[in-house]
Design an enzyme around this catalytic site. Sequence first.
Site, PDB file in Angstrom:
ATOM      1  CG  HIS A  41      -1.858   1.102   1.342  1.00 10.73           C
ATOM      2  ND1 HIS A  41      -1.916   1.913   2.457  1.00 10.73           N
ATOM      3  CD2 HIS A  41      -2.812   1.545   0.483  1.00 10.73           C
ATOM      4  CE1 HIS A  41      -2.866   2.817   2.289  1.00 10.73           C
ATOM      5  NE2 HIS A  41      -3.427   2.612   1.101  1.00 10.73           N
ATOM      6  CG  HIS A  83      -3.445   8.824  -0.408  1.00 10.14           C
ATOM      7  ND1 HIS A  83      -4.025   9.505   0.647  1.00 10.14           N
ATOM      8  CD2 HIS A  83      -4.333   7.856  -0.764  1.00 10.14           C
ATOM      9  CE1 HIS A  83      -5.199   8.980   0.918  1.00 10.14           C
ATOM     10  NE2 HIS A  83      -5.415   7.971   0.077  1.00 10.14           N
TER      11      HIS A  83
END
Length: 283
Positions: A41, A83
Amino acid sequence: MKLVRSLLRAAPALAALTAAGVLAGASGAQAASTGPDVIAHRGSSGVAPENTAAATRLAVRQDADFVEIDVQRTKDGKLVNFHDCTMERTTDVEEVYPGRPSYRVSDFTWDELRVLDAGSWFSDRYAGEPLITVDRVIDIVDRRSGLLAEISPCGHYDASLPADLAELLRSKPRYVERALARDRLAVQSFELDDARGIKDLMPEVPIGVLDADRPTDAELVALSAWADQVNPQYTVTDQALVDRVHELGMDINVWTVDEPGAMRAMAGLGVDGIITDYPQSLT
């Protein structure tokens, strides 16, 4: 698929946690069985600053099956791996550019962003670690690991981001061919329009739909007409959901699973992939 074997590289506390959790009581036969794909991730973001070259390289060294990234676009059209919708949390953007009215990625050129420090917030060890382009991520993972690219759901983008990603991937035809031959390339999004957009542009690339909530059966049936993956939050995932997704011919990758007991539970349900900040605890 990866073997659930041992913790390769981790901070001491994580190593102790994993030894006590994921691997506790595993017999030789259990350790030899195949498990879900290990999806790093934002790279190996539990032990390196997320979405940087350092986190990406570490995930590759830890034998992650995929590196998950987040695709955003700069003011001048460069695709970057980042992100958050704004950059204050993980960079020194406010210090370098004080007084700017907005700190969204799309408000800066790549030349402005490339000078930012994206590592010091995480650890002094990573001071000066820069942001990284999607193109550079592909160069790092090529022939070594897979790529799971998430199209950013940040609301300030227009509908052309999927087209930009498709154009970048097409500019690396040998990479795409190699990755697809190894089942090591996929794109996902929370936004149905973005997921459908990339599917229409690159039907050969597996497409996943992210969901923080449990999808209804009607939603799953509708998705099965075009999507390849349903990727829900692990906290809403149970055996019935996994079985139904598989029955409809799709894969299921769960996120973000960092606790050893949850990793073990998700693997036991038969999920196809586990998205985790700590890929080294599953490889």
